[in-house]
Scaffold this motif. Structure first.
Motif, PDB file in Angstrom:
ATOM      1  N   PRO A   1       0.839  -1.205   0.000  1.00  0.00           N
ATOM      2  CA  PRO A   1       0.000   0.000   0.000  1.00  0.00           C
ATOM      3  C   PRO A   1       0.877   1.259   0.000  1.00  0.00           C
ATOM      4  O   PRO A   1       1.885   1.303   0.702  1.00  0.00           O
ATOM      5  CB  PRO A   1      -0.787  -0.100   1.317  1.00  0.00           C
ATOM      6  CG  PRO A   1      -0.607  -1.492   1.776  1.00  0.00           C
ATOM      7  CD  PRO A   1       0.699  -1.964   1.248  1.00  0.00           C
ATOM      8  N   TYR A   2       0.458   2.258  -0.740  1.00  0.00           N
ATOM      9  CA  TYR A   2       1.327   3.415  -0.959  1.00  0.00           C
ATOM     10  C   TYR A   2       0.517   4.632  -1.379  1.00  0.00           C
ATOM     11  O   TYR A   2      -0.608   4.517  -1.857  1.00  0.00           O
ATOM     12  CB  TYR A   2       2.336   3.065  -2.050  1.00  0.00           C
ATOM     13  CG  TYR A   2       3.322   4.149  -2.399  1.00  0.00           C
ATOM     14  CD1 TYR A   2       4.459   4.337  -1.637  1.00  0.00           C
ATOM     15  CD2 TYR A   2       3.103   4.979  -3.492  1.00  0.00           C
ATOM     16  CE1 TYR A   2       5.360   5.333  -1.949  1.00  0.00           C
ATOM     17  CE2 TYR A   2       4.009   5.977  -3.821  1.00  0.00           C
ATOM     18  CZ  TYR A   2       5.133   6.150  -3.050  1.00  0.00           C
ATOM     19  OH  TYR A   2       6.025   7.140  -3.368  1.00  0.00           O
ATOM     20  N   GLY A   3       1.106   5.798  -1.233  1.00  0.00           N
ATOM     21  CA  GLY A   3       0.532   7.037  -1.738  1.00  0.00           C
ATOM     22  C   GLY A   3       1.529   8.130  -1.486  1.00  0.00           C
ATOM     23  O   GLY A   3       2.242   8.092  -0.478  1.00  0.00           O
ATOM     24  N   PHE A   4       1.658   9.089  -2.391  1.00  0.00           N
ATOM     25  CA  PHE A   4       2.656  10.148  -2.194  1.00  0.00           C
ATOM     26  C   PHE A   4       1.988  11.506  -2.316  1.00  0.00           C
ATOM     27  O   PHE A   4       1.337  11.806  -3.309  1.00  0.00           O
ATOM     28  CB  PHE A   4       3.787  10.019  -3.211  1.00  0.00           C
ATOM     29  CG  PHE A   4       4.863  11.056  -3.022  1.00  0.00           C
ATOM     30  CD1 PHE A   4       5.821  10.884  -2.041  1.00  0.00           C
ATOM     31  CD2 PHE A   4       4.887  12.208  -3.788  1.00  0.00           C
ATOM     32  CE1 PHE A   4       6.799  11.846  -1.826  1.00  0.00           C
ATOM     33  CE2 PHE A   4       5.860  13.172  -3.582  1.00  0.00           C
ATOM     34  CZ  PHE A   4       6.825  12.986  -2.601  1.00  0.00           C
ATOM     35  N   THR A   5       2.148  12.339  -1.288  1.00  0.00           N
ATOM     36  CA  THR A   5       1.489  13.641  -1.258  1.00  0.00           C
ATOM     37  C   THR A   5       2.400  14.736  -1.776  1.00  0.00           C
ATOM     38  O   THR A   5       3.481  14.967  -1.221  1.00  0.00           O
ATOM     39  CB  THR A   5       1.067  13.976   0.186  1.00  0.00           C
ATOM     40  OG1 THR A   5       0.213  12.937   0.650  1.00  0.00           O
ATOM     41  CG2 THR A   5       0.341  15.297   0.232  1.00  0.00           C
TER      42      THR A   5
ATOM     43  N   GLN B   1      -6.338   9.846  -1.173  1.00  0.00           N
ATOM     44  CA  GLN B   1      -5.962   9.923   0.237  1.00  0.00           C
ATOM     45  C   GLN B   1      -6.645  11.123   0.864  1.00  0.00           C
ATOM     46  O   GLN B   1      -6.764  12.166   0.237  1.00  0.00           O
ATOM     47  CB  GLN B   1      -4.462  10.120   0.369  1.00  0.00           C
ATOM     48  CG  GLN B   1      -3.635   9.017  -0.220  1.00  0.00           C
ATOM     49  CD  GLN B   1      -2.199   9.180   0.224  1.00  0.00           C
ATOM     50  OE1 GLN B   1      -1.818   8.704   1.274  1.00  0.00           O
ATOM     51  NE2 GLN B   1      -1.417   9.894  -0.556  1.00  0.00           N
TER      52      GLN B   1
ATOM     53  N   ALA C   1       2.322   7.356   4.403  1.00  0.00           N
ATOM     54  CA  ALA C   1       2.483   6.404   3.309  1.00  0.00           C
ATOM     55  C   ALA C   1       3.466   6.929   2.276  1.00  0.00           C
ATOM     56  O   ALA C   1       3.159   7.037   1.110  1.00  0.00           O
ATOM     57  CB  ALA C   1       1.132   6.127   2.679  1.00  0.00           C
ATOM     58  N   GLU C   2       4.617   7.313   2.723  1.00  0.00           N
ATOM     59  CA  GLU C   2       5.577   7.830   1.763  1.00  0.00           C
ATOM     60  C   GLU C   2       6.897   7.081   1.882  1.00  0.00           C
ATOM     61  O   GLU C   2       7.380   6.846   2.968  1.00  0.00           O
ATOM     62  CB  GLU C   2       5.810   9.324   2.002  1.00  0.00           C
ATOM     63  CG  GLU C   2       4.552  10.130   1.770  1.00  0.00           C
ATOM     64  CD  GLU C   2       4.734  11.603   2.105  1.00  0.00           C
ATOM     65  OE1 GLU C   2       5.881  12.052   2.166  1.00  0.00           O
ATOM     66  OE2 GLU C   2       3.711  12.261   2.284  1.00  0.00           O
ATOM     67  N   PHE C   3       7.449   6.765   0.730  1.00  0.00           N
ATOM     68  CA  PHE C   3       8.727   6.079   0.745  1.00  0.00           C
ATOM     69  C   PHE C   3       9.859   7.061   0.488  1.00  0.00           C
ATOM     70  O   PHE C   3       9.651   8.136  -0.039  1.00  0.00           O
ATOM     71  CB  PHE C   3       8.771   5.000  -0.331  1.00  0.00           C
ATOM     72  CG  PHE C   3       7.880   3.860  -0.018  1.00  0.00           C
ATOM     73  CD1 PHE C   3       7.954   3.237   1.211  1.00  0.00           C
ATOM     74  CD2 PHE C   3       6.949   3.435  -0.933  1.00  0.00           C
ATOM     75  CE1 PHE C   3       7.124   2.185   1.516  1.00  0.00           C
ATOM     76  CE2 PHE C   3       6.120   2.379  -0.626  1.00  0.00           C
ATOM     77  CZ  PHE C   3       6.204   1.745   0.589  1.00  0.00           C
TER      78      PHE C   3
END
Lengths: 534, 343
Positions: free
Chosen positions: A436-440, A505, B57-59
């Motif tokens: 699971p992932y998301g980038f703001t 998100q 939720a950030e890599f």
């Protein structure tokens, strides 16, 4: 619970919820308290935050909640319109960009000082950008925003020219972020570790008084502040005298403290509390975060998932409307593209994300996956079984629903809960199926963070024309050209099902006895217009 | 040894005993350090990635060169065994390095957190001891079988209830509903009450369990029967004659009790939003901040070892029978042990 009083309370609460919902449905960026009256200056706002800020340097931090604190302390060269994403003046009054987005000329305000008396001018801009470059990897986001930075020339005391070796079309948006908050030249002489502990000076409406690790960050009003961003509702100084960000890790204590009035505002409201809090008359500030949507990061080099038909079948097998009705709140949006609808340059590509179980079954049949004895498809003796490696806190109900839905088309989804550390390690080594992932980030440049093969390449993507589109969008200084490139990139990602898309998100803050708190661009909090009610 | 004239033989025996305990203690410290290092090293994740990725939720988005540079900065590019030797060598000099997550010296982090945990821990210990003694004494003196059973079953319940649940209940009732205490335990003496009570419950239960057991044995000792036959009441016999002897086993448990409090502080400090050793441990374990975890564990192990040695040295003073065992190969002196009083 059926007494007259509680019915009246419920009715009032329902109406309040309706107000809150209608307020935030308009783009999801503005849900300021209604009918709050005229702002009253003075007072202290106590804010309950879920996590230790760890490092209170806007240039170095990578935490959304920390950026919320530092937005109040540091100004940026430009700001972005929270609704349209359009870049508006702040410390820079105007700017010019050359055709391939490698040279940026800024004209600066001349009345700005840092809280220690240092003057903000072109030399300060140079010290700021050189300082980011010198931070290197310590400035995780900010340093990636100035890739190819050559230097800053001081053309005049209020004129600075920034040059890059490679096109950087998202530079202006990057400048509007908290990570690119401008600090005083003397601050860049301080060791980065000391800056993290609060030895920073900036020009914002609040001054960082002190940071006690794991406990609190205290801000005080900057007297004489007169240069708010164009997004602000009022001129001059902030209303609040003091803001105390208290770290309250336990969610129920955070919510309880808000109800009891011990704190006036909290972040990270749990979904299960969101509707209750709204129903008890407390204010909710919600937004759908810009950037990429919440997705299942998909390992494109995995033997099963390397086949596009399987990835497409999985997306077609997901009934996102049912997912929303079951898991999400009415205000949430399901994914309609890889970018969320609050991201600038967003375009709706929902035709690729539709629920089409029959097509999904057909795709799997054609790919050679036939129903096995237990309903799960098999091919060459291998079961169509895939694992979601979940290292996020919070429940797994959304993944369980995904598993239920996909079982209907004969795909088995297993959920494996691991530590966050293990999840990151699996992505790093490519030893995963779904994560699971998301980038703001309020810019389509968010796509390069994980779809570019030049960096970590967490999806293990083979080289493709996507790289060209991503480079094009980074190079296009004209909005139409950039839109075209972003569309090509987003459509490529969605049409080829490089990841499985779920929902936009969202984030929620709640408040009690305070008005005027609002979203700054990028899903950050602005307390410049906030004031405490009696 | 302090009771009689100190001769050279006794001193030699004592030094030998002390030296052996010291060596054992050092071995325990080394073993704890090594075990934690190995466990942390075996975990599959990468602290540098964790540092770069923050929360949510950030890599991490840093490129490989940056990551390599940071690895080198924290000495994580070397082979595991060399990292271990480096860490051990520095630890021997009291240097536990820098926290990966915060970039601050581990020694500073521990020093800052320590005072908060010590205050909380001492307060909790005081409450725990009082509650534990009261409970154990009440259970011993009470004459109704059912009430005694009830009192004796309380410690088991006290050990079993999870601290975070007790803490949340206390906050809900005493902070949110009654408003007597602040829900956030960071500030002032008032803010100390709820967390200290929460933290004291397992300690109270533990103390009550040990003491009640010990009292029930002691109260049947022949010397108590002599005291009773001379007309003393049960209560008099308990307070004047049995309690001191019955309390001795608690002393050997000081390490356990302090350990319970340190372990409990992880939960209590998080629930009550307090600064302290438990809190930094919690944060460091989550972030796999190896230097901090190593530092905290080594510190905690040192506390155990030192307490253990102190108890071993004190015990002969309080119970001369032990003292005579320390002085091996020597004829026990005539001393006033409880048995002798009784005979």
């Amino acid at each position: 619970m059926t007494s007259k009083r509680s019915i009246a309370r419920w009715t009032a609460a329902t109406m309040l919820t309706a107000v809150a919902l209608s307020a935030c449905s308009s783009g999801g960026t503005n849900a300021t308290a209604e009918a709050a009256g005229d702002p009253v200056p003075g007072g202290t706002l106590v804010f309950g935050t879920a996590a230790d800020p760890i490092c209170v340097d806007p240039n170095q931090t990578d935490l959304t909640a920390t950026r919320d604190i530092l937005r109040q302390v540091a100004d940026s060269l430009v700001d972005a319109d929270p609704d349209t994403g359009e870049i508006v003046p702040w410390l820079a009054t105007s700017w010019e960009v050359n055709d391939n987005a490698t040279v940026f000329d800024f004209t600066l305000r001349e009345d700005v000082t840092f809280s220690n008396g240092e003057v903000f001018d072109a030399n300060a801009v140079k010290a700021f950008l050189d300082g980011i470059r010198d931070l290197g990897g310590r400035a995780v986001n900010a340093s990636s925003y100035i890739e190819g930075y050559v230097g800053t020339e001081v053309l005049a005391p209020n004129q600075a020219r920034v040059t890059f070796t490679v096109p950087n079309a998202s530079f202006l948006q990057a400048l509007s972020t908290v990570n690119m908050g401008v600090l005083a030249p003397s601050t860049y002489q301080v060791a980065p570790e000391q800056r993290c502990l609060g030895e920073i000076t900036a020009s914002g409406a609040f001054v960082l008084d002190h940071y006690t690790p794991t406990q609190e960050v205290v801000l005080t009003k900057r007297t004489g502040y007169a240069w708010p961003s164009g997004n602000a509702e009022h001129d001059g100084e902030a209303y609040l005298d003091r803001i105390e960000f208290r770290v309250i890790p336990e969610a129920s204590v955070r919510v309880g403290s808000l109800r009891s009035g011990d704190v006036q505002m909290i972040d990270t409201v749990p979904v299960q509390d969101e509707e209750n809090l709204g129903a008890s008359g407390l204010g909710l500030l919600t937004t759908n975060r810009p950037g990429t949507v919440f997705e299942l990061l998909t390992n494109n080099s995995h033997p099963i998932l390397a086949d596009k038909s399987v990835r497409q079948a999985i997306q077609y097998g997901l009934d996102l409307e049912e997912y929303k009705a079951t898991i999400l709140l009415p205000r949430n949006n399901v994914a309609t593209s890889i970018l969320s609808s609050t991201t600038p340059f967003y375009t709706d590509f929902s035709e690729y994300i539709r629920y089409a179980p029959d097509e999904a079954v057909e795709l799997l049949e054609q790919a050679g996956w036939t129903p096995g004895p237990d309903g799960i498809r098999v091919k060459d003796g291998q079961r169509l079984s895939l694992t979601i490696l979940n290292g996020h806190s919070g429940g797994t109900s959304q993944y369980e629903l995904v598993a239920q839905q996909l079982a209907r088309i004969g795909v088995e989804i297993k959920i494996q809960n691991v530590s966050r550390a293990e999840m990151l390690a699996a992505v790093d080594s490519g030893d995963y199926e779904f994560v699971p992932y998301g980038f703001t980030r309020a810019d389509p440049a968010a796509l390069t963070m994980h779809f570019s093969t030049k960096r970590n390449n967490p999806l293990r993507l083979p080289p493709s024309e996507l790289e060209t589109y991503l480079d094009e969008q980074a190079a296009a200084p004209v909005a139409e050209d950039r839109q075209a490139a972003v569309d090509k990139a987003a459509e490529y990602i969605v049409a080829n099902n490089l990841v499985i898309l779920l929902n936009e998100q969202s984030t929620a803050y709640a408040y009690n006895g305070v008005a005027g708190a609002d979203w700054a661009p990028g899903g950050q909090l602005s307390l410049f217009d906030a004031w405490v009610q009696d | 040894m302090t009771r009689g004239p100190v001769d050279n033989g006794a001193l030699r025996d004592w030094l030998r005993f002390f030296g052996r305990r010291l060596l054992q203690g050092l071995f325990v410290l080394w073993a704890a350090f090594t075990l934690v290092f190995v466990v942390l090293y075996l975990l599959p994740s990468d602290p540098i990635q964790l540092m770069l990725s923050g929360s949510g939720a950030e890599f991490a988005s840093a490129d490989d060169a940056t990551i390599a540079q940071l690895r080198a900065q924290y000495g994580m590019d070397k082979p595991a065994f060399l990292q271990y030797l480096d860490a051990l060598w520095n630890a021997l000099h009291g240097d536990f390095g820098m926290s990966i997550q915060t970039g601050r010296p581990v020694a500073d982090l521990i020093t800052e957190a320590l005072s908060q945990t010590v205050v909380l821990g001492l307060f909790a210990l005081a409450i725990g001891l009082i509650l534990g003694f009261v409970l154990a004494i009440a259970a011993t003196l009470v004459r109704f079988g059912w009430l005694q059973q009830l009192l004796l079953s309380l410690p088991a319940a006290g050990v079993s209830v999870p601290s975070f649940w007790v803490g949340l209940l206390l906050i809900q009732y005493f902070a949110f509903d009654l408003g007597w205490f602040p829900p956030l335990g960071g500030k002032g003496i008032n803010g100390l009450v709820l967390p200290a009570v929460t933290l004291s419950i397992p300690t109270a239960a533990f103390v009550a369990q040990i003491l009640a057991k010990s009292l029930s044995v002691t109260m049947h000792e022949p010397y108590i029967e002599v005291v009773r036959s001379k007309g003393a009441s049960r209560a008099h016999a308990l307070f004047h004659d049995a309690l001191r002897n019955a309390s001795l086993p608690l002393l050997t448990m000081v390490g356990m009790i302090v350990g319970n409090i340190l372990a409990g502080s992880v939960v209590v400090e998080t629930v009550f939003s307090r600064m302290g050793l438990g809190r930094i441990t919690y944060e460091a374990v989550n972030a796999q901040d190896i230097p901090v975890v190593l530092g905290v564990v080594t510190f905690a192990a040192t506390v155990f070892v030192v307490l253990g040695i102190i108890v071993d040295l004190l015990y002969p003073l309080l119970d001369p029978r032990i003292g005579s065992q320390v002085r091996t190969h020597r004829r026990p002196r005539l001393e006033h042990t409880p048995e002798r009083i009784a005979s």
